[in-house]
Design an enzyme around this catalytic site. Structure first.
Site, PDB file in Angstrom:
ATOM      1  N   ASP A 195      71.388  52.899   5.893  1.00  0.00           N
ATOM      2  CA  ASP A 195      70.991  51.685   6.486  1.00  0.00           C
ATOM      3  C   ASP A 195      70.814  50.630   5.666  1.00  0.00           C
ATOM      4  O   ASP A 195      70.541  50.124   5.391  1.00  0.00           O
ATOM      5  CB  ASP A 195      71.070  51.438   7.587  1.00  0.00           C
ATOM      6  CG  ASP A 195      72.311  51.434   8.646  1.00  0.00           C
ATOM      7  OD1 ASP A 195      73.469  51.438   8.304  1.00  0.00           O
ATOM      8  OD2 ASP A 195      71.778  51.412  10.490  1.00  0.00           O
TER       9      ASP A 195
ATOM     10  N   ASN B 215      69.368  42.435  10.110  1.00  0.00           N
ATOM     11  CA  ASN B 215      69.142  42.727  10.542  1.00  0.00           C
ATOM     12  C   ASN B 215      68.319  41.992  11.523  1.00  0.00           C
ATOM     13  O   ASN B 215      68.658  40.982  12.319  1.00  0.00           O
ATOM     14  CB  ASN B 215      68.325  44.003  10.240  1.00  0.00           C
ATOM     15  CG  ASN B 215      70.488  44.792  10.208  1.00  0.00           C
ATOM     16  OD1 ASN B 215      71.178  44.992   9.821  1.00  0.00           O
ATOM     17  ND2 ASN B 215      69.561  46.363   9.832  1.00  0.00           N
ATOM     18  N   GLU B 216      67.725  41.704  10.397  1.00  0.00           N
ATOM     19  CA  GLU B 216      66.098  41.077  11.657  1.00  0.00           C
ATOM     20  C   GLU B 216      64.908  40.183  11.063  1.00  0.00           C
ATOM     21  O   GLU B 216      64.807  41.477   9.826  1.00  0.00           O
ATOM     22  CB  GLU B 216      65.802  41.928  12.627  1.00  0.00           C
ATOM     23  CG  GLU B 216      64.175  42.982  12.325  1.00  0.00           C
ATOM     24  CD  GLU B 216      65.080  43.907  11.629  1.00  0.00           C
ATOM     25  OE1 GLU B 216      64.885  44.488  10.888  1.00  0.00           O
ATOM     26  OE2 GLU B 216      66.373  44.585  12.411  1.00  0.00           O
TER      27      GLU B 216
ATOM     28  N   THR C 258      72.108  46.343  16.889  1.00  0.00           N
ATOM     29  CA  THR C 258      71.784  47.684  17.279  1.00  0.00           C
ATOM     30  C   THR C 258      70.361  48.514  15.997  1.00  0.00           C
ATOM     31  O   THR C 258      70.620  49.700  16.038  1.00  0.00           O
ATOM     32  CB  THR C 258      73.435  47.850  16.351  1.00  0.00           C
ATOM     33  OG1 THR C 258      73.498  47.771  15.222  1.00  0.00           O
ATOM     34  CG2 THR C 258      74.181  47.992  17.450  1.00  0.00           C
ATOM     35  N   ALA C 259      69.791  48.123  15.543  1.00  0.00           N
ATOM     36  CA  ALA C 259      68.851  48.040  15.089  1.00  0.00           C
ATOM     37  C   ALA C 259      67.057  47.907  15.396  1.00  0.00           C
ATOM     38  O   ALA C 259      67.295  48.434  17.241  1.00  0.00           O
ATOM     39  CB  ALA C 259      68.826  47.654  13.395  1.00  0.00           C
TER      40      ALA C 259
END
Length: 388
Positions: free
Chosen positions: A75, A149-150, A190-191
């Site tokens: 990832d 992702n974030e 999901t991370a």
């Protein structure tokens, strides 16, 4: 026009370099042009292996001429590729060579099939929501960036918590000390957000996530927020603890006390290529190795209709007790009458205290009885002798 495919790999791993050489050879044999970056070419040729004819990105062609980016790695490699193609709409197709690899589409064992799917054009493009991140200091914008992702606000000193106040739609929500706050997309659920106890959100769901990290507060639950909302975190000034902003674990910025981090949905998405129509639930089971033993599967529609019957409607029964006409009706606030004989139970007599006879004293009723008898004992001349 010849189709050009960019191959990106994790050159620090021998397995990834072998996969890159294999992909380039297969693409070239199929009549496509494999493209590599200059650092990747040098890393692959350093081991003494020969490469098929390739073109160099930004030397022989521009990024906008690339049809698709084939990413070989985990990832982290896909996030690096997403940062590279941020200015264009080029899709990314990942082949997982790492551990979990939620963003990857296939595994190392399916590398040849993945290249064949690219050659045949058998892939679809899925748009993933990204974050727009702005940092303010003293009412001055100091940083504008993005994340797939974030965006995580974390404590800058290991020995100190940071004091923050969270905000949703320009309204304060809660203040607490913590190790940080994660603001994520469904892709990032999901991370890091997952590791912090946040919910798993299906990729097609449009939402923003806010997950506190080790918060010292009664109300510190993960939040799922509308994608049209703006969420923010402010680092409070009541302590000297500083924070750090991380975007996808790749881009970072210091956050002194008083910093404000605003997060919105980005107008620009990230395109991920898919070659399998695999439901996300199946990917979740496979990636996390979830136990599914005992599952029987859904029922066919016709059998389901035959086996399903309407439940009987149960009506409560009410019994009506007839009222006794001779029984006096009771009203609220009145004393229940006693129907026993008061003479049998002197203690329950309702004679008023002023009318209670005193032993040895005459009462008006005695006087009346004596008058009717002609004076009682005095009239008859009879005198009752006292008892010994």
């Amino acid at each position: 026009m010849t189709r050009k495919i960019l191959v990106m790999t994790h050159t620090g791993r021998s397995e990834a370099k072998d996969a890159a050489r294999q992909s380039c050879e297969q693409l070239y044999a199929a009549g496509l042009v494999p493209v590599l970056s200059r650092p990747d070419v040098e890393a692959l040729r350093a081991d003494g292996f020969r490469l098929p004819p390739v073109e160099i990105l930004e030397e022989d062609l521009a990024l906008r001429e690339i049809e698709i980016v084939m990413v070989l790695g985990g990832d982290g490699s896909i996030l690096r590729a997403a940062e590279l193609v941020r200015g264009v709409d080029t899709p990314l197709l990942g082949v997982n060579l790492g551990h979990v690899g939620f963003l990857a589409e296939s595994e190392r064992s399916g590398l040849s099939e993945t290249v064949e799917a690219i050659v045949d054009g058998r892939y679809t493009v899925e748009r993933r929501m990204a974050l727009d991140v702005t940092v303010w200091e003293h009412r001055r914008k100091v940083l504008h960036t993005w994340a797939l992702n974030e965006a995580s606000v974390e404590k800058g000193d290991r020995e100190k918590m940071i004091e923050v106040v969270t905000e949703v739609d320009r309204r304060p929500l809660s203040t607490f000390g913590c190790d940080g706050v994660v603001m994520a997309t469904p892709t990032g659920s999901t991370a890091y957000a997952f590791s912090a106890g946040g919910p798993v959100v299906w990729p097609e769901v449009e939402a923003l996530l806010m997950v506190p990290l080790s918060a010292h507060a009664l109300f510190s639950r993960p939040l799922v927020i509308s994608p049209r909302s703006m969420i923010a975190v402010e680092v409070l000034t009541r302590t000297d603890a500083r924070g750090v902003l991380w975007c996808d674990g790749r881009r970072t910025a210091d956050l002194p006390p008083g910093s404000r981090i605003e997060v919105r949905r980005s107008e620009k998405s990230v395109n991920l290529a898919r070659i399998h129509a695999t439901p996300f639930s199946e990917r979740l089971v496979r990636k996390f190795e979830l136990p599914i033993a005992g599952w029987r599967g859904p029922m066919p529609s016709e059998q389901g209709e035959a086996m399903t019957t309407a439940l009987p409607l149960v009506q409560p029964t009410t019994k009506v007790v007839p009222q006794d006409e001779h029984q006096p009706k009771l009203t609220v606030g009145r004393e229940i009458p006693h129907h026993g004989d008061d003479r049998d139970h002197p203690e329950t007599s309702h004679t008023p205290a002023a009318e209670t006879p005193v032993p040895g004293a005459s009462t008006p009723q005695d006087a009346a009885d004596g008058a009717s008898d002609g004076g009682g004992a005095a009239a008859t001349g009879h005198r009752e002798e006292p008892r010994p």
